[in-house]
Design a protein around this motif. Structure first.
Motif, PDB file in Angstrom:
ATOM      1  N   LEU A   1       0.819  -1.205   0.000  1.00 40.59           N
ATOM      2  CA  LEU A   1       0.000   0.000   0.000  1.00 40.59           C
ATOM      3  C   LEU A   1       0.856   1.260   0.000  1.00 40.59           C
ATOM      4  N   ARG A   2       1.940   1.246   0.762  1.00 38.88           N
ATOM      5  CA  ARG A   2       2.832   2.406   0.802  1.00 38.88           C
ATOM      6  C   ARG A   2       3.423   2.698  -0.576  1.00 38.88           C
ATOM      7  N   ASP A   3       3.900   1.657  -1.260  1.00 35.12           N
ATOM      8  CA  ASP A   3       4.517   1.848  -2.569  1.00 35.12           C
ATOM      9  C   ASP A   3       3.531   2.425  -3.577  1.00 35.12           C
ATOM     10  N   GLU A   4       2.317   1.875  -3.580  1.00 34.16           N
ATOM     11  CA  GLU A   4       1.306   2.356  -4.517  1.00 34.16           C
ATOM     12  C   GLU A   4       0.878   3.787  -4.184  1.00 34.16           C
ATOM     13  N   LEU A   5       0.693   4.065  -2.902  1.00 31.66           N
ATOM     14  CA  LEU A   5       0.271   5.402  -2.481  1.00 31.66           C
ATOM     15  C   LEU A   5       1.345   6.440  -2.752  1.00 31.66           C
ATOM     16  N   SER A   6       2.594   6.103  -2.470  1.00 33.01           N
ATOM     17  CA  SER A   6       3.680   7.076  -2.673  1.00 33.01           C
ATOM     18  C   SER A   6       3.799   7.463  -4.143  1.00 33.01           C
ATOM     19  N   ASN A   7       3.651   6.496  -5.038  1.00 29.80           N
ATOM     20  CA  ASN A   7       3.719   6.813  -6.464  1.00 29.80           C
ATOM     21  C   ASN A   7       2.585   7.752  -6.867  1.00 29.80           C
ATOM     22  N   TYR A   8       1.383   7.497  -6.348  1.00 29.10           N
ATOM     23  CA  TYR A   8       0.234   8.334  -6.698  1.00 29.10           C
ATOM     24  C   TYR A   8       0.415   9.761  -6.194  1.00 29.10           C
ATOM     25  N   ILE A   9       0.858   9.909  -4.962  1.00 27.29           N
ATOM     26  CA  ILE A   9       1.017  11.249  -4.395  1.00 27.29           C
ATOM     27  C   ILE A   9       2.051  12.059  -5.170  1.00 27.29           C
ATOM     28  N   VAL A  10       3.180  11.438  -5.482  1.00 28.74           N
ATOM     29  CA  VAL A  10       4.233  12.152  -6.203  1.00 28.74           C
ATOM     30  C   VAL A  10       3.773  12.531  -7.609  1.00 28.74           C
ATOM     31  N   GLN A  11       3.014  11.653  -8.252  1.00 31.42           N
ATOM     32  CA  GLN A  11       2.539  11.937  -9.607  1.00 31.42           C
ATOM     33  C   GLN A  11       1.464  13.021  -9.638  1.00 31.42           C
ATOM     34  N   ASN A  12       0.772  13.218  -8.512  1.00 32.37           N
ATOM     35  CA  ASN A  12      -0.363  14.148  -8.508  1.00 32.37           C
ATOM     36  C   ASN A  12      -0.200  15.302  -7.518  1.00 32.37           C
ATOM     37  N   LYS A  13       0.975  15.503  -6.990  1.00 37.80           N
ATOM     38  CA  LYS A  13       1.191  16.555  -5.990  1.00 37.80           C
ATOM     39  C   LYS A  13       0.996  17.939  -6.605  1.00 37.80           C
ATOM     40  N   SER A  14       0.668  18.882  -5.735  1.00 35.52           N
ATOM     41  CA  SER A  14       0.440  20.250  -6.194  1.00 35.52           C
ATOM     42  C   SER A  14       1.755  20.944  -6.511  1.00 35.52           C
ATOM     43  N   GLN A  15       1.675  22.000  -7.287  1.00 34.47           N
ATOM     44  CA  GLN A  15       2.863  22.756  -7.669  1.00 34.47           C
ATOM     45  C   GLN A  15       3.508  23.370  -6.422  1.00 34.47           C
ATOM     46  N   GLY A  16       4.809  23.209  -6.315  1.00 35.64           N
ATOM     47  CA  GLY A  16       5.542  23.740  -5.175  1.00 35.64           C
ATOM     48  C   GLY A  16       5.742  22.742  -4.052  1.00 35.64           C
ATOM     49  N   ASP A  17       5.051  21.600  -4.120  1.00 36.26           N
ATOM     50  CA  ASP A  17       5.207  20.565  -3.098  1.00 36.26           C
ATOM     51  C   ASP A  17       6.438  19.724  -3.439  1.00 36.26           C
ATOM     52  N   SER A  18       7.375  19.632  -2.507  1.00 41.23           N
ATOM     53  CA  SER A  18       8.643  18.948  -2.750  1.00 41.23           C
ATOM     54  C   SER A  18       8.639  17.488  -2.305  1.00 41.23           C
ATOM     55  N   ILE A  19       7.470  16.941  -1.959  1.00 41.08           N
ATOM     56  CA  ILE A  19       7.420  15.573  -1.460  1.00 41.08           C
ATOM     57  C   ILE A  19       7.921  14.586  -2.516  1.00 41.08           C
ATOM     58  N   ILE A  20       8.673  13.581  -2.059  1.00 39.14           N
ATOM     59  CA  ILE A  20       9.172  12.520  -2.932  1.00 39.14           C
ATOM     60  C   ILE A  20       8.678  11.179  -2.392  1.00 39.14           C
ATOM     61  N   GLN A  21       8.898  10.116  -3.155  1.00 34.14           N
ATOM     62  CA  GLN A  21       8.326   8.821  -2.778  1.00 34.14           C
ATOM     63  C   GLN A  21       8.819   8.337  -1.412  1.00 34.14           C
ATOM     64  N   SER A  22      10.066   8.618  -1.092  1.00 33.32           N
ATOM     65  CA  SER A  22      10.608   8.175   0.193  1.00 33.32           C
ATOM     66  C   SER A  22      10.028   8.945   1.372  1.00 33.32           C
ATOM     67  N   ASP A  23       9.211   9.987   1.117  1.00 33.56           N
ATOM     68  CA  ASP A  23       8.561  10.734   2.186  1.00 33.56           C
ATOM     69  C   ASP A  23       7.238  10.096   2.615  1.00 33.56           C
ATOM     70  N   VAL A  24       6.804   9.052   1.911  1.00 38.65           N
ATOM     71  CA  VAL A  24       5.625   8.281   2.327  1.00 38.65           C
ATOM     72  C   VAL A  24       6.165   7.045   3.029  1.00 38.65           C
ATOM     73  N   ILE A  25       5.963   6.961   4.340  1.00 38.69           N
ATOM     74  CA  ILE A  25       6.686   5.974   5.142  1.00 38.69           C
ATOM     75  C   ILE A  25       5.754   5.174   6.051  1.00 38.69           C
ATOM     76  N   LEU A  26       6.250   3.996   6.443  1.00 41.23           N
ATOM     77  CA  LEU A  26       5.625   3.214   7.510  1.00 41.23           C
ATOM     78  C   LEU A  26       6.338   3.571   8.808  1.00 41.23           C
ATOM     79  N   HIS A  27       5.612   4.105   9.757  1.00 39.90           N
ATOM     80  CA  HIS A  27       6.254   4.506  11.008  1.00 39.90           C
ATOM     81  C   HIS A  27       5.187   4.687  12.085  1.00 39.90           C
ATOM     82  N   ASN A  28       5.635   4.740  13.304  1.00 40.61           N
ATOM     83  CA  ASN A  28       4.741   4.958  14.441  1.00 40.61           C
ATOM     84  C   ASN A  28       4.558   6.461  14.644  1.00 40.61           C
ATOM     85  N   ILE A  29       3.382   6.959  14.312  1.00 41.18           N
ATOM     86  CA  ILE A  29       3.130   8.393  14.408  1.00 41.18           C
ATOM     87  C   ILE A  29       3.211   8.878  15.854  1.00 41.18           C
ATOM     88  N   ALA A  30       3.102   7.964  16.816  1.00 42.45           N
ATOM     89  CA  ALA A  30       3.197   8.348  18.231  1.00 42.45           C
ATOM     90  C   ALA A  30       4.574   8.890  18.575  1.00 42.45           C
TER      91      ALA A  30
END
Length: 211
Positions: A9-38
């Motif tokens: 799910l992370r791999d698929e989601l990260s590709n979608y976000i990077v392909q559709n991000k708004s202008q000026g957003d510097s997010i890259i695929q490695s910025d979509v991560i599995l981690h403990n938000i706590a």
């Protein structure tokens, strides 16, 4: 299996976000991560800033599939195994804020919108229909395991009380987020007791004639 599912799910989601991000957003695929938000507000956890974070917050057994057969047919007979455990996973997808971005909150909201768009457009996931996942080309994962990955993802709406309780349990400041329920993943142990096929029945009971 839980890790594989979330990686897909992370791999698929990260590709979608990077392909559709708004202008000026510097997010890259490695910025979509599995981690403990706590751990977001903990010292030394600055790597959780300006990210899309996927966190597993709960697991639930699917009770309707609990009583499966424990007999598995094999080429040499049968094998007695415990039926697999079918799980529903609850994941929290959070868009964290970047400390150095003037429009950090706006970017976070836009990324969360992309998360919702992604799962609205694609609700069912398998290895075969997930071309951007590294799992499909990983030779260390058996084809049998790949075939077992069949997921349905749905938005899970929390009440205000549940949201407050969740973020209170996580111990962090609330950020834009959405919860999803993933149905179903199968967990099983392949060990069991093997037995040969029954080819002939022999009745050794003595029969007494009554005159």
């Amino acid at each position: 299996m839980i890790g594989l599912v979330l990686k897909l799910l992370r791999d698929e989601l990260s590709n979608y976000i990077v392909q559709n991000k708004s202008q000026g957003d510097s997010i890259i695929q490695s910025d979509v991560i599995l981690h403990n938000i706590a751990l977001m507000d903990n010292d030394g956890q600055t790597d959780l800033n300006n990210k899309v974070v996927i966190t597993l917050v709960n697991t639930e057994e699917e009770s309707t599939l609990k009583n499966g057969s424990n007999i598995l047919r094999t080429p040499n007979g049968v094998k007695y195994v415990e039926p697999p455990v079918f799980l529903n996973l609850y994941i929290l997808v959070s868009a964290t804020l970047g400390q150095d971005l003037q429009d950090a909150y706006e970017f976070a909201l836009e990324r969360l919108s992309l998360v919702i768009q992604f799962f609205q457009a694609k609700k069912s996931f398998t290895v075969q229909n997930s071309p951007f996942s590294s799992i499909s080309s990983d030779s260390n994962i058996s084809e049998e395991v790949k075939e077992e990955i069949k997921l349905n993802v749905e938005l899970y709406t929390l009440t205000f009380e549940q949201i407050n309780h969740l973020w209170g349990s996580l111990g962090g400041k609330q950020v834009p987020s959405a919860m999803y329920k993933i149905r179903l993943i199968s967990i099983k142990e392949n060990s069991g007791i093997s037995a040969p096929l029954v080819e002939e029945l022999v009745n050794n009971q003595n029969v007494t004639n009554i005159n």
